[in-house]
Design a protein around this motif. Structure first.
Motif, PDB file in Angstrom:
ATOM      1  N   LEU A 155      -5.440   0.736  -2.617  1.00  0.00           N
ATOM      2  CA  LEU A 155      -5.502   1.271  -1.471  1.00  0.00           C
ATOM      3  C   LEU A 155      -6.971   1.756  -0.966  1.00  0.00           C
ATOM      4  O   LEU A 155      -7.345   1.417   0.261  1.00  0.00           O
ATOM      5  CB  LEU A 155      -5.756   3.214  -2.469  1.00  0.00           C
ATOM      6  CG  LEU A 155      -4.253   3.706  -2.935  1.00  0.00           C
ATOM      7  CD1 LEU A 155      -4.121   4.637  -3.089  1.00  0.00           C
ATOM      8  CD2 LEU A 155      -2.741   3.444  -0.834  1.00  0.00           C
TER       9      LEU A 155
ATOM     10  N   VAL B 194      -3.710   1.035  -8.801  1.00  0.00           N
ATOM     11  CA  VAL B 194      -3.614   1.399  -7.547  1.00  0.00           C
ATOM     12  C   VAL B 194      -4.502   1.323  -6.504  1.00  0.00           C
ATOM     13  O   VAL B 194      -4.397   1.971  -5.376  1.00  0.00           O
ATOM     14  CB  VAL B 194      -2.673   2.723  -7.970  1.00  0.00           C
ATOM     15  CG1 VAL B 194      -2.187   4.120  -6.487  1.00  0.00           C
ATOM     16  CG2 VAL B 194      -1.130   2.295  -8.414  1.00  0.00           C
ATOM     17  N   ASN B 195      -5.848   2.860  -7.264  1.00  0.00           N
ATOM     18  CA  ASN B 195      -6.985   3.157  -6.657  1.00  0.00           C
ATOM     19  C   ASN B 195      -7.515   1.170  -5.761  1.00  0.00           C
ATOM     20  O   ASN B 195      -8.019   1.727  -4.657  1.00  0.00           O
ATOM     21  CB  ASN B 195      -7.775   3.115  -7.535  1.00  0.00           C
ATOM     22  CG  ASN B 195      -7.477   4.776  -7.760  1.00  0.00           C
ATOM     23  OD1 ASN B 195      -6.350   5.385  -6.804  1.00  0.00           O
ATOM     24  ND2 ASN B 195      -8.303   5.503  -9.226  1.00  0.00           N
TER      25      ASN B 195
ATOM     26  N   SER C 272       1.930   1.723  -3.560  1.00  0.00           N
ATOM     27  CA  SER C 272       0.847   1.992  -4.103  1.00  0.00           C
ATOM     28  C   SER C 272       0.413   3.417  -4.166  1.00  0.00           C
ATOM     29  O   SER C 272       0.467   4.381  -5.248  1.00  0.00           O
ATOM     30  CB  SER C 272      -0.904   1.309  -3.847  1.00  0.00           C
ATOM     31  OG  SER C 272      -0.161   0.313  -4.025  1.00  0.00           O
ATOM     32  N   HIS C 273       0.415   3.673  -2.770  1.00  0.00           N
ATOM     33  CA  HIS C 273       0.644   5.542  -2.488  1.00  0.00           C
ATOM     34  C   HIS C 273       1.257   6.505  -2.993  1.00  0.00           C
ATOM     35  O   HIS C 273       1.060   7.800  -3.719  1.00  0.00           O
ATOM     36  CB  HIS C 273       0.219   5.500  -0.883  1.00  0.00           C
ATOM     37  CG  HIS C 273      -0.309   7.046  -0.276  1.00  0.00           C
ATOM     38  ND1 HIS C 273      -1.531   7.365  -0.657  1.00  0.00           N
ATOM     39  CD2 HIS C 273       0.663   8.205  -0.527  1.00  0.00           C
ATOM     40  CE1 HIS C 273      -1.497   8.339  -0.511  1.00  0.00           C
ATOM     41  NE2 HIS C 273      -0.645   8.981   0.072  1.00  0.00           N
ATOM     42  N   GLU C 274       2.792   5.938  -3.058  1.00  0.00           N
ATOM     43  CA  GLU C 274       3.423   6.537  -3.383  1.00  0.00           C
ATOM     44  C   GLU C 274       3.409   6.595  -5.702  1.00  0.00           C
ATOM     45  O   GLU C 274       4.309   7.681  -6.140  1.00  0.00           O
ATOM     46  CB  GLU C 274       5.107   6.384  -3.898  1.00  0.00           C
ATOM     47  CG  GLU C 274       5.200   5.729  -1.646  1.00  0.00           C
ATOM     48  CD  GLU C 274       4.917   7.535  -1.670  1.00  0.00           C
ATOM     49  OE1 GLU C 274       5.949   8.673  -2.276  1.00  0.00           O
ATOM     50  OE2 GLU C 274       4.515   8.048  -0.443  1.00  0.00           O
TER      51      GLU C 274
ATOM     52  N   SER D  72       0.784  -1.357  -0.303  1.00  0.00           N
ATOM     53  CA  SER D  72      -0.244  -0.012  -0.004  1.00  0.00           C
ATOM     54  C   SER D  72       0.733   1.039   0.176  1.00  0.00           C
ATOM     55  O   SER D  72       0.554   2.091  -0.557  1.00  0.00           O
ATOM     56  CB  SER D  72      -0.873   0.315   0.802  1.00  0.00           C
ATOM     57  OG  SER D  72      -0.662  -1.225   2.116  1.00  0.00           O
ATOM     58  N   MET D  73       1.723   1.179   0.607  1.00  0.00           N
ATOM     59  CA  MET D  73       2.754   2.066   1.132  1.00  0.00           C
ATOM     60  C   MET D  73       3.151   2.508  -0.818  1.00  0.00           C
ATOM     61  O   MET D  73       3.198   3.960  -1.489  1.00  0.00           O
ATOM     62  CB  MET D  73       4.063   2.133   1.668  1.00  0.00           C
ATOM     63  CG  MET D  73       4.912   3.170   2.079  1.00  0.00           C
ATOM     64  SD  MET D  73       6.078   2.497   3.189  1.00  0.00           S
ATOM     65  CE  MET D  73       7.232   2.566   1.856  1.00  0.00           C
TER      66      MET D  73
ATOM     67  N   GLU E 241      -7.147  -1.579   1.180  1.00  0.00           N
ATOM     68  CA  GLU E 241      -6.193  -1.017   2.924  1.00  0.00           C
ATOM     69  C   GLU E 241      -7.081   0.211   3.434  1.00  0.00           C
ATOM     70  O   GLU E 241      -7.202  -0.125   4.694  1.00  0.00           O
ATOM     71  CB  GLU E 241      -5.200   0.121   1.866  1.00  0.00           C
ATOM     72  CG  GLU E 241      -3.798  -0.118   2.948  1.00  0.00           C
ATOM     73  CD  GLU E 241      -3.727  -1.615   3.867  1.00  0.00           C
ATOM     74  OE1 GLU E 241      -3.571  -2.789   2.858  1.00  0.00           O
ATOM     75  OE2 GLU E 241      -3.619  -1.208   5.132  1.00  0.00           O
ATOM     76  N   ARG E 242      -7.409   0.978   3.532  1.00  0.00           N
ATOM     77  CA  ARG E 242      -8.764   1.482   3.286  1.00  0.00           C
ATOM     78  C   ARG E 242     -10.189   1.106   4.344  1.00  0.00           C
ATOM     79  O   ARG E 242     -10.451   1.239   5.490  1.00  0.00           O
ATOM     80  CB  ARG E 242      -9.348   2.881   2.961  1.00  0.00           C
ATOM     81  CG  ARG E 242      -8.237   3.875   2.403  1.00  0.00           C
ATOM     82  CD  ARG E 242      -8.167   4.280   1.642  1.00  0.00           C
ATOM     83  NE  ARG E 242      -9.153   5.492   1.761  1.00  0.00           N
ATOM     84  CZ  ARG E 242     -10.228   5.776   1.023  1.00  0.00           C
ATOM     85  NH1 ARG E 242      -9.409   5.397  -0.085  1.00  0.00           N
ATOM     86  NH2 ARG E 242     -11.494   6.308   0.937  1.00  0.00           N
TER      87      ARG E 242
ATOM     88  N   ARG F 198       0.626   7.282  -6.532  1.00  0.00           N
ATOM     89  CA  ARG F 198      -0.081   8.000  -7.401  1.00  0.00           C
ATOM     90  C   ARG F 198      -0.119   9.479  -7.764  1.00  0.00           C
ATOM     91  O   ARG F 198      -0.699  10.054  -8.850  1.00  0.00           O
ATOM     92  CB  ARG F 198      -1.423   7.968  -7.195  1.00  0.00           C
ATOM     93  CG  ARG F 198      -2.497   7.386  -6.570  1.00  0.00           C
ATOM     94  CD  ARG F 198      -3.306   7.756  -6.074  1.00  0.00           C
ATOM     95  NE  ARG F 198      -3.955   8.184  -4.883  1.00  0.00           N
ATOM     96  CZ  ARG F 198      -5.353   8.492  -4.104  1.00  0.00           C
ATOM     97  NH1 ARG F 198      -5.638   7.075  -4.580  1.00  0.00           N
ATOM     98  NH2 ARG F 198      -4.375   8.668  -2.486  1.00  0.00           N
ATOM     99  N   THR F 199       0.859  10.009  -7.631  1.00  0.00           N
ATOM    100  CA  THR F 199       1.497  11.294  -8.037  1.00  0.00           C
ATOM    101  C   THR F 199       1.799  11.183  -9.521  1.00  0.00           C
ATOM    102  O   THR F 199       1.247  12.166 -10.244  1.00  0.00           O
ATOM    103  CB  THR F 199       2.198  11.965  -6.946  1.00  0.00           C
ATOM    104  OG1 THR F 199       1.298  12.169  -5.501  1.00  0.00           O
ATOM    105  CG2 THR F 199       2.132  13.298  -7.031  1.00  0.00           C
TER     106      THR F 199
END
Ligand SMILES: Nc1ncnc2c1ncn2[C@@H]1O[C@H](COP(=O)(O)OP(=O)(O)OP(=O)(O)O)[C@@H](O)[C@H]1O
Ligand SMILES: [Mg+2]
Length: 252
Positions: free
Chosen positions: A64, A60-61, A13-15, A10-11, A67-68, A17-18
């Motif tokens: 996430l 990626v979404n 994936s988050h990275e 998840s980390m 995870e959420r 996104r941008t």
């Protein structure tokens, strides 16, 4: 180890996104001709890159989202909803896909009212109906229904596709699990839809499972808590109440 792996995924994936957003923006500008008309070959290549970018963004979404939902940081917006409305909304969003696949989406019955987060239920229905369409032969039907049973409402999504082998019936609800390693390539998708659906249904207090006779299709079923409003006795309009023949007289 599993938890560390999950956190790592998840980390990452988050990275992702941008930079993904920025890549998609640039490719979109190129494809739209903002920097001059592209030669046909270049335009085709940019479109392919845009497609891959969209797939990666969805992946990626999805990661996430799970995870959420599992960590409880995704707020659930609880409300009372007619199952028929939720089913219709999901069906409307999948109509084009069904027509393209030559599959008939039919709602065979829609009873009950649930107490749940409408968007998350529609997301779950879409995941299940999307799978059913994806694994159905052209000319067949996908049947969707809901029924109230005691304190729960049960949803069913049935298809007449290849079915699922018995030993995979539960495993496919885990992340990245697919029956066939060629499913990702041939059918698209990454094996996250069912994992997301299970975390949603768990969070909402229901249960989700699959049944199948191999070669004769699969049926996915899930339950959700029934709305208390669904259990209230129907109020009888005043005009239909029996008229008392004699008024009770109160005496001292
Ligand atoms: N209705 C179905 N009939 C047959 N197999 C199914 C059906 N639904 C799911 N499966 C099997 O379960 C796997 C996992 O499904 P899941 O929805 O989690 O992932 P996906 O559809 O492959 O990808 P994604 O949903 O992330 O786009 C599928 O790849 C397929 O092998
Ligand atoms: Mg899927």
């Amino acid at each position: 180890v599993d938890r560390l792996k999950t956190e790592f995924v998840s980390m990452v994936s988050h990275e992702l996104r941008t930079p993904l957003t920025s890549i998609r923006g640039s490719l979109g500008l190129l494809a739209g001709g903002a920097l001059g008309t592209l030669p046909t070959g270049a335009l085709r290549m940019v479109s392919l890159a845009l497609d891959s970018c969209a797939r990666l963004t969805r992946l990626v979404n999805d990661i996430l989202d799970i995870e959420r939902i599992e960590s409880g940081t995704m707020p659930m917006v609880m409300g009372h909803h007619e199952a028929s409305v939720l089913i219709e909304e999901a069906a409307a969003q999948l109509q084009v896909l069904a027509v393209q696949a030559g599959v008939t989406l039919q709602v065979t019955g829609a009873q009950g009212m649930v107490h749940a987060d409408a968007d998350r239920v529609v997301q779950t229905l879409i995941n299940l109906m999307n799978n059913a369409i994806k694994f159905s032969p052209p000319g067949s039907s996908v049947d969707v229904s809901s029924m109230a049973h005691g304190a729960f409402v049960e949803f069913r999504i049935g298809d007449h596709g290849r079915g699922i082998p018995e030993d995979k019936l539960d495993r496919i609800f885990s992340r990245f699990e697919q029956v066939d390693s060629s499913d990702a390539r041939d059918k698209g998708g990454s094996g996250l839809g069912l994992a997301i659906s299970r975390s949603v249904v768990d969070r909402l207090g229901g249960r989700i499972w699959a049944e199948s006779v191999e070669g004769a299709g699969a049926t996915f079923r899930f339950t959700l808590p029934r709305s208390a409003r669904d259990l209230e006795p129907v109020s009888v309009p005043l005009a239909h109440l029996p008229v008392p023949t004699k008024r009770p007289v109160l005496r001292e």
